[in-house]
Structures are given as C-alpha cells and as structure tokens.
Motif scaffolding. Structure first.
Motif, PDB file in Angstrom:
ATOM      1  N   THR A   1       6.635  42.644  42.317  1.00 38.43           N
ATOM      2  CA  THR A   1       6.217  41.245  42.182  1.00 38.43           C
ATOM      3  C   THR A   1       5.479  40.793  43.429  1.00 38.43           C
ATOM      4  N   SER A   2       4.769  39.681  43.303  1.00 37.22           N
ATOM      5  CA  SER A   2       3.953  39.186  44.417  1.00 37.22           C
ATOM      6  C   SER A   2       4.803  38.661  45.571  1.00 37.22           C
ATOM      7  N   VAL A   3       6.111  38.540  45.383  1.00 38.57           N
ATOM      8  CA  VAL A   3       6.970  38.108  46.491  1.00 38.57           C
ATOM      9  C   VAL A   3       7.451  39.299  47.328  1.00 38.57           C
ATOM     10  N   VAL A   4       6.881  40.463  47.080  1.00 38.79           N
ATOM     11  CA  VAL A   4       7.324  41.679  47.760  1.00 38.79           C
ATOM     12  C   VAL A   4       7.394  41.503  49.276  1.00 38.79           C
ATOM     13  N   GLY A   5       6.358  40.923  49.873  1.00 35.24           N
ATOM     14  CA  GLY A   5       6.336  40.787  51.335  1.00 35.24           C
ATOM     15  C   GLY A   5       7.376  39.819  51.853  1.00 35.24           C
ATOM     16  N   SER A   6       7.575  38.704  51.129  1.00 35.15           N
ATOM     17  CA  SER A   6       8.523  37.706  51.635  1.00 35.15           C
ATOM     18  C   SER A   6       9.963  38.195  51.499  1.00 35.15           C
ATOM     19  N   ILE A   7      10.219  39.127  50.592  1.00 37.51           N
ATOM     20  CA  ILE A   7      11.587  39.625  50.420  1.00 37.51           C
ATOM     21  C   ILE A   7      11.827  40.943  51.162  1.00 37.51           C
ATOM     22  N   LEU A   8      10.828  41.809  51.171  1.00 40.68           N
ATOM     23  CA  LEU A   8      11.033  43.150  51.722  1.00 40.68           C
ATOM     24  C   LEU A   8      10.258  43.404  53.013  1.00 40.68           C
ATOM     25  N   GLY A   9       9.441  42.437  53.430  1.00 38.41           N
ATOM     26  CA  GLY A   9       8.718  42.604  54.682  1.00 38.41           C
ATOM     27  C   GLY A   9       7.474  43.467  54.527  1.00 38.41           C
ATOM     28  N   GLN A  10       6.950  43.926  55.665  1.00 39.53           N
ATOM     29  CA  GLN A  10       5.648  44.596  55.654  1.00 39.53           C
ATOM     30  C   GLN A  10       5.697  46.074  55.273  1.00 39.53           C
ATOM     31  N   THR A  11       6.901  46.632  55.214  1.00 38.45           N
ATOM     32  CA  THR A  11       6.983  48.028  54.759  1.00 38.45           C
ATOM     33  C   THR A  11       8.013  48.155  53.641  1.00 38.45           C
ATOM     34  N   PRO A  12       7.647  47.746  52.430  1.00 43.44           N
ATOM     35  CA  PRO A  12       8.584  47.864  51.308  1.00 43.44           C
ATOM     36  C   PRO A  12       8.950  49.332  51.063  1.00 43.44           C
ATOM     37  N   PRO A  13      10.116  49.579  50.480  1.00 41.44           N
ATOM     38  CA  PRO A  13      10.536  50.975  50.247  1.00 41.44           C
ATOM     39  C   PRO A  13       9.546  51.684  49.327  1.00 41.44           C
ATOM     40  N   ASP A  14       9.303  52.963  49.603  1.00 40.43           N
ATOM     41  CA  ASP A  14       8.382  53.709  48.749  1.00 40.43           C
ATOM     42  C   ASP A  14       8.980  55.021  48.259  1.00 40.43           C
ATOM     43  N   ASP A  15      10.332  55.102  48.364  1.00 40.89           N
ATOM     44  CA  ASP A  15      10.981  56.334  47.866  1.00 40.89           C
ATOM     45  C   ASP A  15      12.235  55.958  47.073  1.00 40.89           C
ATOM     46  N   PHE A  16      12.647  56.873  46.222  1.00 43.63           N
ATOM     47  CA  PHE A  16      13.885  56.707  45.477  1.00 43.63           C
ATOM     48  C   PHE A  16      15.062  56.876  46.429  1.00 43.63           C
ATOM     49  N   ASP A  17      16.156  56.144  46.166  1.00 43.23           N
ATOM     50  CA  ASP A  17      17.327  56.309  47.035  1.00 43.23           C
ATOM     51  C   ASP A  17      18.220  57.430  46.495  1.00 43.23           C
ATOM     52  N   ALA A  18      19.339  57.664  47.160  1.00 47.41           N
ATOM     53  CA  ALA A  18      20.187  58.806  46.798  1.00 47.41           C
ATOM     54  C   ALA A  18      20.695  58.698  45.358  1.00 47.41           C
ATOM     55  N   ASN A  19      21.027  57.484  44.916  1.00 44.73           N
ATOM     56  CA  ASN A  19      21.498  57.318  43.539  1.00 44.73           C
ATOM     57  C   ASN A  19      20.394  57.603  42.524  1.00 44.73           C
ATOM     58  N   ASP A  20      19.187  57.101  42.803  1.00 42.36           N
ATOM     59  CA  ASP A  20      18.054  57.391  41.914  1.00 42.36           C
ATOM     60  C   ASP A  20      17.833  58.905  41.821  1.00 42.36           C
ATOM     61  N   LYS A  21      17.863  59.543  42.993  1.00 40.74           N
ATOM     62  CA  LYS A  21      17.598  60.983  43.037  1.00 40.74           C
ATOM     63  C   LYS A  21      18.655  61.780  42.290  1.00 40.74           C
ATOM     64  N   ALA A  22      19.900  61.298  42.369  1.00 42.14           N
ATOM     65  CA  ALA A  22      20.982  61.987  41.642  1.00 42.14           C
ATOM     66  C   ALA A  22      20.743  61.883  40.133  1.00 42.14           C
ATOM     67  N   ASP A  23      20.283  60.719  39.671  1.00 45.09           N
ATOM     68  CA  ASP A  23      19.985  60.555  38.242  1.00 45.09           C
ATOM     69  C   ASP A  23      18.858  61.484  37.804  1.00 45.09           C
ATOM     70  N   LEU A  24      17.805  61.542  38.619  1.00 47.63           N
ATOM     71  CA  LEU A  24      16.653  62.384  38.284  1.00 47.63           C
ATOM     72  C   LEU A  24      17.066  63.854  38.248  1.00 47.63           C
ATOM     73  N   GLN A  25      17.838  64.244  39.264  1.00 43.60           N
ATOM     74  CA  GLN A  25      18.260  65.648  39.357  1.00 43.60           C
ATOM     75  C   GLN A  25      19.121  66.038  38.145  1.00 43.60           C
ATOM     76  N   ALA A  26      20.036  65.155  37.766  1.00 47.35           N
ATOM     77  CA  ALA A  26      20.923  65.459  36.632  1.00 47.35           C
ATOM     78  C   ALA A  26      20.126  65.569  35.328  1.00 47.35           C
ATOM     79  N   ALA A  27      19.078  64.756  35.200  1.00 42.52           N
ATOM     80  CA  ALA A  27      18.292  64.762  33.960  1.00 42.52           C
ATOM     81  C   ALA A  27      17.401  66.000  33.840  1.00 42.52           C
ATOM     82  N   ARG A  28      17.172  66.668  34.953  1.00 40.27           N
ATOM     83  CA  ARG A  28      16.354  67.886  34.916  1.00 40.27           C
ATOM     84  C   ARG A  28      17.125  69.064  34.324  1.00 40.27           C
ATOM     85  N   ALA A  29      18.441  68.987  34.419  1.00 36.34           N
ATOM     86  CA  ALA A  29      19.261  70.131  34.005  1.00 36.34           C
ATOM     87  C   ALA A  29      19.385  70.208  32.472  1.00 36.34           C
TER      88      ALA A  29
END
Ligand SMILES: [Zn+2]
Length: 252
Positions: A224-252
């Motif tokens: 959303t356009s409020v990205v900077g006001s909520i997350l600052g100048q470097t918003p996250p650009d990677d999946f976190d450990a929980n996201d990665k665990a979901d992706l990894q499990a779905a590959r199997a």
C-alpha cells in the motif's frame, strides 16, 4: 491484495471462463513449488512504455523465486502494453483485458509461467488515504500499478529528504512489492499452502493472507502507499522464517 473474491464479484470470472485460467491467487502455488511436472519457471513481464520495472526489482524477484522454488527462473521483459495514462485508475476488468491481449505464455510442458503486468496508473479501489501498489488477481497473474508506486516513493535526491518524509526510494518499494505479490502466488500466507505454524495477520483492516510479522515481505503495508510511513525507507524484501517454512513444506 488477493482478488479472487473480487473477480467473482465483478463478473470477471465469467470473462475469465472463456477458455482462460480461472484459478485464484495461491491456487496454482504447487505448479511453482513442486519439483514436478514443471521444472523451470518463466516470468513473463509486460509493461506500459514509460512504466518499465526497476532493474533491481526484476533481479530480486528472480532470486527470491529461485530461493523459494529451487528452480531456474527465466525473465522475459516486453514493453508496448497499451496503457490508459498515469492518472487512470484501472478496474480489474481492464487489467484482465490487457492480460488477454498481451500475455503470450502460459504454464505447460515442463515450464510454469508467472505473468507480471506493469501498468501506468492506479487501481479502482484507491482512496486519497491509501492506494494499492499491486495485486495478485489470478493463479499465475499479478499487476503492479507504477503510477501509485511512484507516488509512494522517493524518485530523486532520496538521501536529502525533508524531515518527516519517509518515502523509500522507488527501487526499494518495487523490490518489496513485487516479491510480496509473488508470495501470494506461491500460496502465502495461508493462501493455498498450509501454515506450518500460525503467522497470519488476523486484523480485518489489513486484508487477508498477510504475515503478522512486520519484518516479513508478506506484511500488509508493503503493498500500500503507506509503506514508507509504516515501514520506513527500507521495507522488508524477503520472506521470514515462517513464510520459508511454509514454502519448504509445500515443495515436498
Ligand atoms: Zn498482499
């Protein structure tokens, strides 16, 4: 934003039914994640001239998709999409029509295709307070609204912003948002692949299928356009450990 319900509600589902892919975001996640039958991924990236993707965003999308799927990721970029102007707010039906006219590749053989469309304006749901920067609208399709991405970003002199201005540089915004939409296509969060542990944001104001972790690229504010006001100048650009665990499990 995941727009499966919106598609049905707006009547696009019928439009889509005419020999086209009618799946919703996340429903084709396993095409990308499972080792078979699709052993590689093609990203078809079409854009309105003047609204091309930032090179850094394309590179990061390629690398995040490779990390998530374990597959080779090829990107083909083509301009010439007939846009309606930076001031235009696209309806979902208009986005779907553009895909119908300009998309050349679909999933088949040994290759899964992700379609990424860059248009010049904004989205029909935009308000003065919040604009949607991008949306996943089908099982293999996402749209980015470059006009709104520009508005949410700093496009020049980003190191010398006036006090109180927290707009991130445009490449930062675009890296985060394109990876976020790819995440929805890959089934995140709780959007087609099961959560290995609960991490979905349950606040109804934050839209569905987002992470509760502000450090995850799947956090709601990223698109959303409020990205900077909520997350600052470097918003996250990677999946976190929980996201990665979901992706990894779905590959199997
Ligand atoms: Zn989202």
């Amino acid at each position: 934003v995941c727009l499966a319900a919106a598609l049905a509600a707006s009547g696009c589902a019928q439009l889509l039914g005419q020999g086209r892919d009618t799946s919703g975001p996340g429903e084709r996640a396993r095409d990308y994640l499972r080792a078979q039958p699709y052993t590689s991924v093609l990203v078809e990236l079409d854009y309105v001239d003047g609204s091309a993707p930032e090179d850094r965003a394309v590179s990061l999308l390629q690398s995040r998709l490779n990390q998530a799927t374990g597959k080779a990721i090829e990107v083909v970029k083509t301009g010439g999409v007939a846009g309606m102007g930076a001031g235009h707010r696209y309806t979902l039906g208009e986005v779907v029509d553009l895909e119908g006219k300009f998309r050349g590749q679909s999933t088949g053989g040994t290759q899964a295709v992700l379609y990424v469309l860059y248009v010049d304006g904004g989205f029909e749901r935009d308000t003065n307070e919040a604009k949607t920067l991008a949306a996943a609208y089908r099982g293999s399709s996402v749209v980015l609204f470059k006009g709104s991405i520009r508005e949410a970003s700093c496009t020049s002199n980003c190191l010398n912003l006036p006090v109180g201005n927290t707009k991130p540089p445009i490449a930062e915004v675009e890296e985060s948002v394109v990876v976020h939409e790819a995440g929805h296509i890959l089934g995140l969060v709780n959007n087609g692949i099961p959560m290995q542990s609960p991490h979905e944001d349950t606040d109804p104001d934050h839209g569905r299928h987002h992470s509760s972790d502000q450090g995850s690229v799947m956090y709601w504010a990223v698109e959303t356009s409020v990205v900077g006001s909520i997350l600052g100048q470097t918003p996250p650009d990677d999946f976190d450990a929980n996201d990665k665990a979901d992706l990894q499990a779905a590959r199997a």
